[in-house]
Design a protein around this motif. Structure first.
Motif, PDB file in Angstrom:
ATOM      1  N   CYS A  16      -0.853   3.785 -40.310  1.00 53.33           N
ATOM      2  CA  CYS A  16      -1.328   5.017 -40.951  1.00 53.33           C
ATOM      3  C   CYS A  16      -2.781   5.322 -40.583  1.00 53.33           C
ATOM      4  O   CYS A  16      -3.144   6.469 -40.358  1.00 53.33           O
ATOM      5  CB  CYS A  16      -1.193   4.903 -42.469  1.00 53.33           C
ATOM      6  SG  CYS A  16       0.509   4.916 -43.045  1.00 53.33           S
ATOM      7  N   GLU A  17      -3.610   4.260 -40.511  1.00 48.20           N
ATOM      8  CA  GLU A  17      -5.017   4.484 -40.234  1.00 48.20           C
ATOM      9  C   GLU A  17      -5.262   4.929 -38.792  1.00 48.20           C
ATOM     10  O   GLU A  17      -6.352   5.352 -38.454  1.00 48.20           O
ATOM     11  CB  GLU A  17      -5.837   3.224 -40.538  1.00 48.20           C
ATOM     12  CG  GLU A  17      -5.993   2.932 -42.020  1.00 48.20           C
ATOM     13  CD  GLU A  17      -6.788   4.005 -42.761  1.00 48.20           C
ATOM     14  OE1 GLU A  17      -7.482   4.787 -42.106  1.00 48.20           O
ATOM     15  OE2 GLU A  17      -6.686   4.053 -43.992  1.00 48.20           O
ATOM     16  N   TRP A  18      -4.240   4.757 -37.929  1.00 48.04           N
ATOM     17  CA  TRP A  18      -4.396   5.193 -36.550  1.00 48.04           C
ATOM     18  C   TRP A  18      -3.872   6.602 -36.328  1.00 48.04           C
ATOM     19  O   TRP A  18      -4.005   7.149 -35.247  1.00 48.04           O
ATOM     20  CB  TRP A  18      -3.646   4.240 -35.604  1.00 48.04           C
ATOM     21  CG  TRP A  18      -4.220   2.860 -35.587  1.00 48.04           C
ATOM     22  CD1 TRP A  18      -5.383   2.428 -36.158  1.00 48.04           C
ATOM     23  CD2 TRP A  18      -3.639   1.711 -34.954  1.00 48.04           C
ATOM     24  NE1 TRP A  18      -5.573   1.090 -35.930  1.00 48.04           N
ATOM     25  CE2 TRP A  18      -4.508   0.610 -35.186  1.00 48.04           C
ATOM     26  CE3 TRP A  18      -2.488   1.494 -34.218  1.00 48.04           C
ATOM     27  CZ2 TRP A  18      -4.247  -0.672 -34.701  1.00 48.04           C
ATOM     28  CZ3 TRP A  18      -2.227   0.231 -33.738  1.00 48.04           C
ATOM     29  CH2 TRP A  18      -3.105  -0.850 -33.971  1.00 48.04           C
ATOM     30  N   GLU A  19      -3.234   7.160 -37.323  1.00 46.28           N
ATOM     31  CA  GLU A  19      -2.633   8.476 -37.125  1.00 46.28           C
ATOM     32  C   GLU A  19      -3.703   9.527 -36.842  1.00 46.28           C
ATOM     33  O   GLU A  19      -4.708   9.591 -37.528  1.00 46.28           O
ATOM     34  CB  GLU A  19      -1.848   8.901 -38.369  1.00 46.28           C
ATOM     35  CG  GLU A  19      -0.523   8.193 -38.525  1.00 46.28           C
ATOM     36  CD  GLU A  19       0.307   8.842 -39.610  1.00 46.28           C
ATOM     37  OE1 GLU A  19       0.970   9.843 -39.312  1.00 46.28           O
ATOM     38  OE2 GLU A  19       0.267   8.371 -40.751  1.00 46.28           O
ATOM     39  N   PRO A  20      -3.472  10.383 -35.853  1.00 46.84           N
ATOM     40  CA  PRO A  20      -4.446  11.451 -35.546  1.00 46.84           C
ATOM     41  C   PRO A  20      -4.224  12.650 -36.468  1.00 46.84           C
ATOM     42  O   PRO A  20      -3.874  13.735 -36.007  1.00 46.84           O
ATOM     43  CB  PRO A  20      -4.125  11.787 -34.086  1.00 46.84           C
ATOM     44  CG  PRO A  20      -2.651  11.528 -33.968  1.00 46.84           C
ATOM     45  CD  PRO A  20      -2.356  10.359 -34.867  1.00 46.84           C
ATOM     46  N   ILE A  21      -4.447  12.462 -37.756  1.00 47.40           N
ATOM     47  CA  ILE A  21      -4.070  13.519 -38.698  1.00 47.40           C
ATOM     48  C   ILE A  21      -4.929  14.769 -38.538  1.00 47.40           C
ATOM     49  O   ILE A  21      -4.513  15.852 -38.941  1.00 47.40           O
ATOM     50  CB  ILE A  21      -4.142  13.012 -40.158  1.00 47.40           C
ATOM     51  CG1 ILE A  21      -5.557  12.546 -40.508  1.00 47.40           C
ATOM     52  CG2 ILE A  21      -3.142  11.904 -40.387  1.00 47.40           C
ATOM     53  CD1 ILE A  21      -5.708  12.145 -41.960  1.00 47.40           C
ATOM     54  N   ILE A 201      -3.068   6.797 -50.114  1.00 47.60           N
ATOM     55  CA  ILE A 201      -3.950   7.792 -49.505  1.00 47.60           C
ATOM     56  C   ILE A 201      -4.920   7.031 -48.611  1.00 47.60           C
ATOM     57  O   ILE A 201      -5.959   6.554 -49.067  1.00 47.60           O
ATOM     58  CB  ILE A 201      -4.723   8.603 -50.566  1.00 47.60           C
ATOM     59  CG1 ILE A 201      -3.751   9.225 -51.570  1.00 47.60           C
ATOM     60  CG2 ILE A 201      -5.556   9.701 -49.903  1.00 47.60           C
ATOM     61  CD1 ILE A 201      -4.414   9.943 -52.709  1.00 47.60           C
ATOM     62  N   PRO A 202      -4.594   6.856 -47.330  1.00 47.44           N
ATOM     63  CA  PRO A 202      -5.437   6.064 -46.425  1.00 47.44           C
ATOM     64  C   PRO A 202      -6.852   6.632 -46.320  1.00 47.44           C
ATOM     65  O   PRO A 202      -7.094   7.813 -46.618  1.00 47.44           O
ATOM     66  CB  PRO A 202      -4.698   6.161 -45.079  1.00 47.44           C
ATOM     67  CG  PRO A 202      -3.313   6.596 -45.417  1.00 47.44           C
ATOM     68  CD  PRO A 202      -3.414   7.421 -46.652  1.00 47.44           C
ATOM     69  N   GLN A 203      -7.775   5.783 -45.875  1.00 45.98           N
ATOM     70  CA  GLN A 203      -9.169   6.201 -45.759  1.00 45.98           C
ATOM     71  C   GLN A 203      -9.327   7.381 -44.808  1.00 45.98           C
ATOM     72  O   GLN A 203     -10.163   8.257 -45.025  1.00 45.98           O
ATOM     73  CB  GLN A 203     -10.022   5.025 -45.270  1.00 45.98           C
ATOM     74  CG  GLN A 203     -10.289   3.969 -46.322  1.00 45.98           C
ATOM     75  CD  GLN A 203     -11.028   4.535 -47.528  1.00 45.98           C
ATOM     76  OE1 GLN A 203     -11.876   5.418 -47.406  1.00 45.98           O
ATOM     77  NE2 GLN A 203     -10.684   4.034 -48.702  1.00 45.98           N
ATOM     78  N   ILE A 204      -8.523   7.422 -43.767  1.00 45.88           N
ATOM     79  CA  ILE A 204      -8.637   8.527 -42.823  1.00 45.88           C
ATOM     80  C   ILE A 204      -8.301   9.861 -43.497  1.00 45.88           C
ATOM     81  O   ILE A 204      -8.894  10.898 -43.220  1.00 45.88           O
ATOM     82  CB  ILE A 204      -7.743   8.284 -41.588  1.00 45.88           C
ATOM     83  CG1 ILE A 204      -8.045   9.302 -40.498  1.00 45.88           C
ATOM     84  CG2 ILE A 204      -6.268   8.296 -41.969  1.00 45.88           C
ATOM     85  CD1 ILE A 204      -7.337   9.005 -39.195  1.00 45.88           C
ATOM     86  N   ALA A 205      -7.335   9.822 -44.450  1.00 41.84           N
ATOM     87  CA  ALA A 205      -6.982  11.034 -45.194  1.00 41.84           C
ATOM     88  C   ALA A 205      -8.079  11.396 -46.194  1.00 41.84           C
ATOM     89  O   ALA A 205      -8.400  12.575 -46.385  1.00 41.84           O
ATOM     90  CB  ALA A 205      -5.656  10.836 -45.916  1.00 41.84           C
ATOM     91  N   ARG A 206      -8.692  10.389 -46.802  1.00 41.55           N
ATOM     92  CA  ARG A 206      -9.776  10.662 -47.759  1.00 41.55           C
ATOM     93  C   ARG A 206     -10.973  11.300 -47.050  1.00 41.55           C
ATOM     94  O   ARG A 206     -11.606  12.218 -47.577  1.00 41.55           O
ATOM     95  CB  ARG A 206     -10.187   9.374 -48.466  1.00 41.55           C
ATOM     96  CG  ARG A 206      -9.037   8.734 -49.221  1.00 41.55           C
ATOM     97  CD  ARG A 206      -9.475   7.499 -49.987  1.00 41.55           C
ATOM     98  NE  ARG A 206      -8.306   6.750 -50.457  1.00 41.55           N
ATOM     99  CZ  ARG A 206      -8.249   6.084 -51.581  1.00 41.55           C
ATOM    100  NH1 ARG A 206      -9.294   6.048 -52.385  1.00 41.55           N
ATOM    101  NH2 ARG A 206      -7.161   5.436 -51.937  1.00 41.55           N
ATOM    102  N   ALA A 207     -11.279  10.782 -45.864  1.00 45.56           N
ATOM    103  CA  ALA A 207     -12.380  11.367 -45.100  1.00 45.56           C
ATOM    104  C   ALA A 207     -12.079  12.814 -44.735  1.00 45.56           C
ATOM    105  O   ALA A 207     -12.969  13.679 -44.739  1.00 45.56           O
ATOM    106  CB  ALA A 207     -12.633  10.544 -43.841  1.00 45.56           C
TER     107      ALA A 207
END
Length: 941
Positions: A16-21, A201-207
């Motif tokens: 999840c943390e690698w996803e290019p959201i 809610i991964p950190q990448i989504a929070r950012a």
């Protein structure tokens, strides 16, 4: 043209943390997306569904100029979005699709491209929510806590959006989240009180939510629409779609939604400063695409909630501290009355524990150890303190899981899982350590936090958990957490202990000679010896800062000498805390202080002067009374004295700072000596000015903003001194001196009486205008015990003048002082109106403002100039107007200097305005003429 190719290649979604959201290479299907090369305006990318939305295929538009595709609105798009230096860029111009349905454009930058979202706008009943959103925002002023605010936001967002479920979700320890407020349709299972793991809610989504606060998913089962790029214009860098309303979301997240039986969502990130505090989340059981205007209203609600979170959190901490302030006062009293500090703590054991809500405490002072309440075994305590002891000047260290952090301290768990260690300023091993017992808690999770995802080797990707059945967890080994109020009260106690220990030194006789008995600071005698020693040595130079308190006499006269003495002690403590250990802080007497510094350059001394000014300018709470003073500071250096000594030079510079309005510092220069000599003459001139009728008033018009033409509301009376030698002087030249020398009260009485009599003349010209006269009142006048009686007498001497036609103005920075608040309440009891002047330049918060006895708020002109430089100003300024209106107060904008500013404040909802663009201050004759003109206009309507 060459055939279009995919803009982005597939990406491994194993983690999840690698996803290019932010760079998914696709969008949701309820709209289309184009990109334009910033430099040449050519279309570089297009979504595969462009023909469905715009009527043109991707292949037919790629490489074409934007104006050939969007048509007549392209110039507006280019003017509003193709601007350098803005990120993100937004526009809201409209066009129609082939079926005649309106389309709305939303533009933003992504590298070398400008991206344009294109969405259909369906004229539904949801358009009515514009006014509803404003009323919801106004209701937020009733919130006293962050939870109150979230409940109001959830209720309002449910009305605005119509989603099946609306929740407020707050992040806590470990990044886990909890639903703290919720409204949902009947028959839907409640999530209120459930906790969800941080991994949801991964950190990448929070950012991402910190960069783009609003996100929506119209249908969790949608098929992503790919983007195609022009072979020559696509630079191969993935498009950053952070600010796209159509950005495609992670397939893992969409699967997570489907597992929750949620078809559509709308999410608003809530930030407290730069930290993601939580989210407002809307869920719907069937597909639902929010209208752009509806999404904008939801975002505005979230923006206002974020704006208020910090101040409400601070207010909650302040309330907790206030509840325990009496406990601290008892402790302080014991410290001052007992023979030893150890005896003082032993006699106040209950208060020491109650101060931070502890069950046990250990006090170690000068080799003496005192054990109070319920504690772990002594040997265990010593090992715990050896591991947790911070340095002597550090903040208190609080942990709630001592046994879990250090397994060899497991015997601490029952009676001391939580410890708050306060090192004392005396250094060495002196400390106070408070303990709390283990607290067993049951946490209810929305699904097991352990089984949050599964790995599918066949697909080579993760799948989110499918079960959200409640899962209970019993937590042990932890105490209740130490709050910011606990830490703040511990620090306050350390200051009191340090002050008391400083008073209990062996040099009591020396202190009688060289130290001030009230504040414990050095006195004039010690200062003189230090200055003499400087003259006889060839060491580094020295600097001296001379401080005189602005407004102290008002506090002393109105609140009594006990409060005045307490204020002097508090000022002394702040000064000591703000300087270096080697600097000498001196109380010369009264409200005059000196700081002597050696071995510092002039730049550092000026920096210290500004730091001292700031710490004194913060409000003081003395025995339950809030009061405000500031400091005029003179600075002198040994290399610029001339024939003067350090104290004389700094004293002269201080008076120059006082003359310039106070609350500032002034560096000594030889020319100031000459100015100081002129002060004696100036004092005499002030005494003569009233007797010789040298003061005059000019009148600046205040206008009520109306759609069909602005109407004269009244005049602000402004004082001028027609000095026989120096010409016309403005108040900033002589009011600070008049306050210092005691002339402000007769001058203020003259201004008030003259303004009222002249206002009666203006009102007689056209009674239907119902004109108001605005008069500035000094904080020193408000502190005078005879002010209200004198005002009543002046009003009675002009019986035909209605009291409500008088509005007194007080500067915002003094408006929350206890003495000022009490005086304003008495003034309003006479029927007189009150205005808070220069709002936006002081420290008052909106929560304080609504409690003040006031009728109007006058926004400072500098506040306006700062707002209009920001593209988001109109919405923010409009919200401020709405919040102030919700307190039943009128908004007056000062400092209008351009037509653009006038249009701005009118659109934002201000009620009245004044400024040089509308009118300069007028003589009596010109003000009379203006009144005649507005009276005639009123008759012609």
């Amino acid at each position: 043209m060459t055939a279009a190719v995919p803009a982005n290649s597939p990406v491994d979604l194993a983690r999840c943390e690698w996803e290019p959201i932010a760079t998914p290479g696709a969008i949701q299907p309820h709209g289309a997306l184009l990109t334009v090369v910033y430099d040449n305006g050519l279309i570089a990318h297009a979504s595969a569904n462009l023909e469905e939305v715009l009527g043109s295929t991707p292949a037919s538009v790629l490489g074409q100029p934007i104006e050939k595709v969007i048509g007549s609105v392209s110039e507006i798009v280019q003017r509003e979005i193709l601007l350098p230096g803005s990120q993100p860029l937004q526009s809201s111009v409209q066009l129609r699709d082939p079926k005649g349905i309106p389309l709305q454009l939303h533009a933003f930058r992504s590298g070398r491209y400008v991206c344009i979202d294109i969405e259909a706008v369906h004229p539904t009943e949801e358009r009515r929510h514009v006014g509803l959103a404003q009323s919801i925002i106004e209701s937020f002023s009733a919130a006293l806590t962050q939870n109150d605010l979230c409940k109001l936001a959830v209720r309002g967002l449910k009305e605005v959006t119509g989603y099946d479920r609306v929740m407020a979700y707050r992040f806590g320890e470990g990044g886990h989240g909890e639903v703290i407020a919720e409204l949902c349709n009947p028959g839907i299972e409640s999530y209120l009180g459930l906790r969800y793991p941080a991994s949801d809610i991964p950190q990448i989504a929070r950012a991402l939510y910190l960069r783009q606060r609003v996100g929506s998913i119209g249908n969790s089962s949608y098929e992503p629409v790919p983007l195609f790029g022009h072979p020559e214009l696509d630079d191969g860098v993935p498009l950053d779609l952070t600010h796209s309303n159509l950005r495609s979301v992670s397939p893992i997240h969409r699967e997570y939604m489907r597992n929750m039986q949620t078809a559509a969502s709308l999410t608003i990130g809530l930030a407290d400063g730069e930290r993601l505090w939580g989210m407002l989340v809307c869920h719907h059981s069937t597909p639902k695409v929010p209208e752009p205007e509806q999404r904008s209203n939801a975002g505005t609600i979230g923006q206002v909630v974020s704006l208020m979170l910090s101040s409400l959190g601070e207010a909650e901490t302040a309330r907790q501290k206030l509840k325990r302030q009496a406990t601290l006062s008892v402790l302080v009293e014991r410290l001052a009355t007992q023979d030893t500090l150890t005896e003082a703590f032993a006699g106040a054991s209950a208060e020491l524990l109650e101060l931070v809500d502890a069950t046990g405490a250990l006090v170690r002072l000068s080799g003496n150890v005192l054990r109070l309440g319920i504690l772990p075994p002594p040997r265990v305590i010593e090992r715990a303190l050896a591991m947790a002891m911070p340095s002597s000047d550090a903040d208190p260290l609080g942990v709630d899981d001592l046994g879990l952090r250090h397994p060899d301290l497991a015997s601490c768990v029952a009676d001391g899982s939580g410890v708050l260690v306060l090192p004392l300023a005396s250094g060495g091993d002196d400390l106070i350590a408070w303990f709390r017992p283990e607290q067993h808690r049951t946490i209810t999770w929305g699904g097991s936090p352990i089984d949050h995802a599964t790995w599918d080797p066949a697909e080579g990707r993760m799948h989110p958990r499918a079960s959200f059945a409640t899962w209970k967890e019993t937590v042990s080994g932890r105490s209740s957490s130490w709050t910011s109020a606990d830490v703040s009260l511990a620090l306050a106690l350390r200051q009191e202990v340090a002050a008391e220990m400083a008073m209990r030194t062996s040099a009591e006789l020396a202190k009688l000679r060289y130290y001030d008995p009230l504040t414990g600071l050095a006195n004039r005698s010690l200062l003189q010896e230090e200055l003499t020693a400087l003259q006889t040595t060839s060491g580094p130079g020295a600097s001296l800062l001379f401080l005189d308190l602005d407004g102290f006499k008002a506090v002393n006269d109105s609140m009594g000498h006990d409060i005045g003495d307490g204020l002097l002690i508090a000022v002394a403590q702040r000064l000591v805390n703000a300087v270096r250990p080697d600097d000498l802080v001196v109380r010369l007497g009264g409200d005059e202080f000196v700081v002597l510094c050696q071995g510092v350059d002039l730049v550092a001394t000026k920096g210290l002067g500004e730091r001292l000014r700031q710490v004194i300018d913060e409000p003081f709470e003395i025995a339950g009374h809030w009061c405000h003073v500031s400091a005029s500071i003179g600075i002198a250096d040994t290399f610029m004295l001339g024939d003067l000594d350090l104290v004389q030079a700094a004293d002269i510079a201080m008076y120059a700072a006082k003359q310039d309005g106070g609350n500032r510092s002034q560096l000594f220069a030889p020319g100031l000596h000459e100015i100081a000599a002129q002060q004696v003459t100036f004092n005499h001139d002030l005494r003569e000015a009233l007797a010789d009728d040298q003061f005059v008033l000019v009148y600046q018009p205040v206008f009520t903003l109306k759609p069909d033409g602005d109407v004269l509301n009244g005049f602000e009376a402004l004082l001028r001194w027609e000095h026989p030698k120096n010409g016309t002087l403005s108040p900033d030249r002589f009011i600070p001196i008049a306050e210092k020398l005691g002339h402000i009260h007769p001058i203020g009485d003259w201004v008030l009486a003259t303004a009222i009599r002249q206002a009666l003349s203006f009102r007689t010209i056209c009674p239907d205008l119902d004109l108001t006269i605005y008069v500035n009142v000094s904080p020193l006048q408000l502190a005078h015990p005879e002010l209200v009686a004198g005002m009543r007498e002046i009003l009675q001497s002009v019986p035909t003048f209605p009291p409500q036609a008088l509005c007194v103005e007080v500067t915002e920075s003094f408006a929350s002082d206890t003495i000022v608040v009490d005086a304003l309440a008495e003034i309003r009891a006479l029927g007189v109106r009150v205005a808070i002047d220069d709002f936006g330049t002081g420290f008052s918060s909106l929560s304080n403002l609504r409690r003040l006895p006031a009728d109007k708020v006058k926004f400072d002109g500098t506040f306006l100039s700062e707002l209009t430089t920001n593209g988001k100003s109109e919405g923010f300024f409009s919200i401020l107007n709405q919040l102030i209106h919700s307190t039943n107060m009128t908004v007056v904008q000062e400092g209008i200097e351009t037509q653009e500013q006038l249009d701005f404040v009118r659109a934002a909802g201000a009620d009245m305005a004044q400024g040089f663009f509308l009118s300069l201050p007028l003589t009596v004759e010109d003000a009379t003429q203006l009144t005649h003109e507005h009276g005639r206009r009123l008759l012609l309507k």
